[in-house]
Design a protein around this motif. Structure first.
Motif, mmCIF file in Angstrom:
data_model
loop_
_atom_site.group_PDB
_atom_site.id
_atom_site.type_symbol
_atom_site.label_atom_id
_atom_site.label_comp_id
_atom_site.label_asym_id
_atom_site.label_seq_id
_atom_site.Cartn_x
_atom_site.Cartn_y
_atom_site.Cartn_z
ATOM 1 N N LEU A 164 29.007 4.524 -54.855
ATOM 2 C CA LEU A 164 29.251 5.959 -54.682
ATOM 3 C C LEU A 164 28.211 6.787 -55.425
ATOM 4 C CD1 LEU A 164 33.056 5.572 -55.351
ATOM 5 C CD2 LEU A 164 32.074 6.349 -53.191
ATOM 6 N N SER A 199 24.941 6.850 -55.125
ATOM 7 C CA SER A 199 23.649 6.237 -55.460
ATOM 8 C C SER A 199 22.486 6.878 -54.700
ATOM 9 C CB SER A 199 23.698 4.729 -55.178
ATOM 10 O OG SER A 199 24.130 4.498 -53.860
ATOM 11 N N ASP A 211 14.259 9.191 -62.132
ATOM 12 C CA ASP A 211 13.834 10.354 -62.918
ATOM 13 C C ASP A 211 14.588 10.422 -64.240
ATOM 14 O OD1 ASP A 211 15.982 10.754 -61.066
ATOM 15 O OD2 ASP A 211 15.972 12.890 -61.477
ATOM 16 N N THR A 215 12.786 8.337 -56.630
ATOM 17 C CA THR A 215 13.515 9.539 -57.018
ATOM 18 C C THR A 215 13.874 10.251 -55.719
ATOM 19 O OG1 THR A 215 12.227 9.694 -59.025
ATOM 20 C CG2 THR A 215 13.341 11.685 -58.346
ATOM 21 N N LYS A 243 32.886 15.459 -54.459
ATOM 22 C CA LYS A 243 31.972 16.242 -53.627
ATOM 23 C C LYS A 243 32.768 17.273 -52.847
ATOM 24 C CE LYS A 243 31.636 12.057 -50.864
ATOM 25 N NZ LYS A 243 30.740 11.125 -50.235
HETATM 26 N N1 LIG Z 1 18.612 13.356 -60.328
HETATM 27 C C1 LIG Z 1 18.644 12.747 -59.127
HETATM 28 N N2 LIG Z 1 19.627 13.055 -58.253
HETATM 29 C C2 LIG Z 1 19.602 12.428 -57.066
HETATM 30 C C3 LIG Z 1 18.614 11.481 -56.712
HETATM 31 N N3 LIG Z 1 18.889 11.025 -55.463
HETATM 32 C C4 LIG Z 1 20.002 11.667 -55.032
HETATM 33 N N4 LIG Z 1 20.445 12.526 -55.999
HETATM 34 C C5 LIG Z 1 21.612 13.417 -55.960
HETATM 35 O O1 LIG Z 1 22.771 12.609 -56.193
HETATM 36 C C6 LIG Z 1 23.894 13.147 -55.489
HETATM 37 C C7 LIG Z 1 24.537 12.065 -54.623
HETATM 38 O O2 LIG Z 1 23.617 11.669 -53.612
HETATM 39 P P1 LIG Z 1 24.078 11.173 -52.171
HETATM 40 O O3 LIG Z 1 22.840 10.889 -51.396
HETATM 41 O O4 LIG Z 1 25.086 12.084 -51.588
HETATM 42 O O5 LIG Z 1 24.823 9.799 -52.577
HETATM 43 P P2 LIG Z 1 25.684 8.823 -51.645
HETATM 44 O O6 LIG Z 1 25.333 7.435 -52.061
HETATM 45 O O7 LIG Z 1 25.491 9.157 -50.212
HETATM 46 O O8 LIG Z 1 27.175 9.184 -52.073
HETATM 47 P P3 LIG Z 1 28.558 8.641 -51.383
HETATM 48 O O9 LIG Z 1 28.436 8.891 -49.911
HETATM 49 O O10 LIG Z 1 29.630 9.423 -52.033
HETATM 50 O O11 LIG Z 1 28.676 7.199 -51.730
HETATM 51 C C8 LIG Z 1 23.359 14.332 -54.688
HETATM 52 O O12 LIG Z 1 23.577 15.502 -55.437
HETATM 53 C C9 LIG Z 1 21.865 14.046 -54.600
HETATM 54 O O13 LIG Z 1 21.071 15.221 -54.441
HETATM 55 C C10 LIG Z 1 17.583 11.169 -57.678
HETATM 56 O O14 LIG Z 1 16.698 10.339 -57.475
HETATM 57 N N5 LIG Z 1 17.667 11.835 -58.857
#
Ligand SMILES: Nc1nc2c(ncn2[C@@H]2O[C@H](COP(=O)(O)OP(=O)(O)OP(=O)(O)O)[C@@H](O)[C@H]2O)c(=O)[nH]1
Length: 305
Positions: free
Chosen positions: A11, A13, A157, A184, A248
């Motif tokens: 979740l 990631s 990052d 990142t 979220k």
């Molecule tokens: N600081 C930082 N934030 C990131 C990075 N990549 C993604 N995010 C942020 O992390 C949050 C979660 O990212 P998502 O892409 O929605 O993650 P997900 O794996 O789809 O989440 P689920 O669907 O809930 O499992 C968002 O606010 C993104 O903008 C990164 O490399 N660095």
């Protein structure tokens, strides 16, 4: 043959962040792309990133691991029947085991028409480094890494370069066959996707797969009646660490006008201004272990002014 890529990873990631890039990449190459999203809750927040012209199927309110495997096969079949596609991306819930998805994709009705190109697992670098998670989650993360063809160590990052190198080494110990990339905001060279061989020996190393059954993950959805105070939400979530893995939603906040997409993963709350293409009921979704719905609703009520 339609190519299929599976996006796995715990979740928050960065799966949706990568998916957004992938859709643009495929469209630039002139490839027709379809998406299947599986979310644990009854509403999908992530689907907002999928452009209108991209066929999207959503599997809500459950995980492919437990109840939705047949449903996933069916949705793939529908995409194949109703659209001329070159590639399908499947974004799994953060709690899913990649094998279950592969299982659904290899349903006898589908195998002749699709080619599972790769399982891409995203790893939250900070979470992996700090290791502040219980054994059940650790086991799930290890499984997601083990069954990947491509591992994206995302969110670097937050870490020093030397630590990133160290983490890549650790990932290599778990899965030496996979291609490993650090990133990142999931900015990777997407051409690598089509240059990666699938690891065919996955099933031989299979562990009991219903790992997340034992996590007791619960999803609580709360509709918001009016704008909430941003800082109150952030402070409240700080106390929640450990049992809350993800939150979220779409929110209005008292501090600034306009709709915001809210994301919280591993202690990191982010509010992004969101321009509306549909009408969204402001809603917060919480995903965590043994969450108490009444307790959460009570807290949310305290976020209003
Ligand atoms: N600081 C930082 N934030 C990131 C990075 N990549 C993604 N995010 C942020 O992390 C949050 C979660 O990212 P998502 O892409 O929605 O993650 P997900 O794996 O789809 O989440 P689920 O669907 O809930 O499992 C968002 O606010 C993104 O903008 C990164 O490399 N660095």
């Amino acid at each position: 043959m339609v190519d299929v890529f599976v996006l796995s990873g715990f979740l928050g990631s960065g799966k949706s962040t990568l998916l957004k890039e992938l859709i643009q990449f495929e469209q630039k190459q002139g490839r027709r792309v379809g998406v299947i999203m599986n979310e644990l809750g009854s509403i999908s927040i992530d689907s907002a990133i999928v452009p209108d012209e991209v066929p999207l199927k959503e599997l809500l309110n459950g995980c492919v691991c437990c109840t939705l495997q047949g449903e996933l096969s069916l949705q793939i079949k529908r995409l194949l029947e109703n659209y001329q596609l070159d590639v399908i991306y499947i974004e799994a819930t953060g709690a899913a085991h990649p094998l279950e998805i592969i299982d659904a994709c290899t349903h006898p009705l589908l195998v002749a028409n699709i080619n599972v190109r790769a399982v891409i697992t995203l790893v939250n670098a900070l979470q992996w480094y700090e290791g502040k998670m219980n054994n059940k989650i650790k086991k799930l993360l290890v499984e997601q890494i083990k069954f990947a063809d491509i591992i994206v160590l995302n969110k670097i990052d937050k870490l020093e370069n030397s630590v990133v190198e160290q983490l890549l080494g650790k990932l290599d110990q778990i899965n030496s066959n996979a291609r490993k990339i650090s990133s990142t905001y999931a900015q990777i060279d997407l051409k690598l996707l089509y240059m990666t061989e699938t690891n065919e020996h996955k099933t031989e190393q299979s562990e009991p797969t219903h790992v997340h059954n034992h996590l007791h993950l619960r999803t609580v959805k709360v509709a918001l009646e009016r704008p909430i105070e941003r800082m109150k939400l952030v402070e409240w979530l700080e106390h929640f660490q450990g049992i809350l893995y993800r939150a979220k939603g779409f929110v209005y906040i008292t501090e600034t006008p306009g709709l915001f997409l809210f994301n919280y993963a591993y202690g990191d709350p982010v509010f992004e201004r969101y321009s509306i293409k549909e009408t969204y009921t402001p809603t917060l979704v919480f995903i965590g272990e043994n969450l108490d719905q009444d307790e959460i609703k009570k807290h949310v009520n305290q976020l209003y002014v």
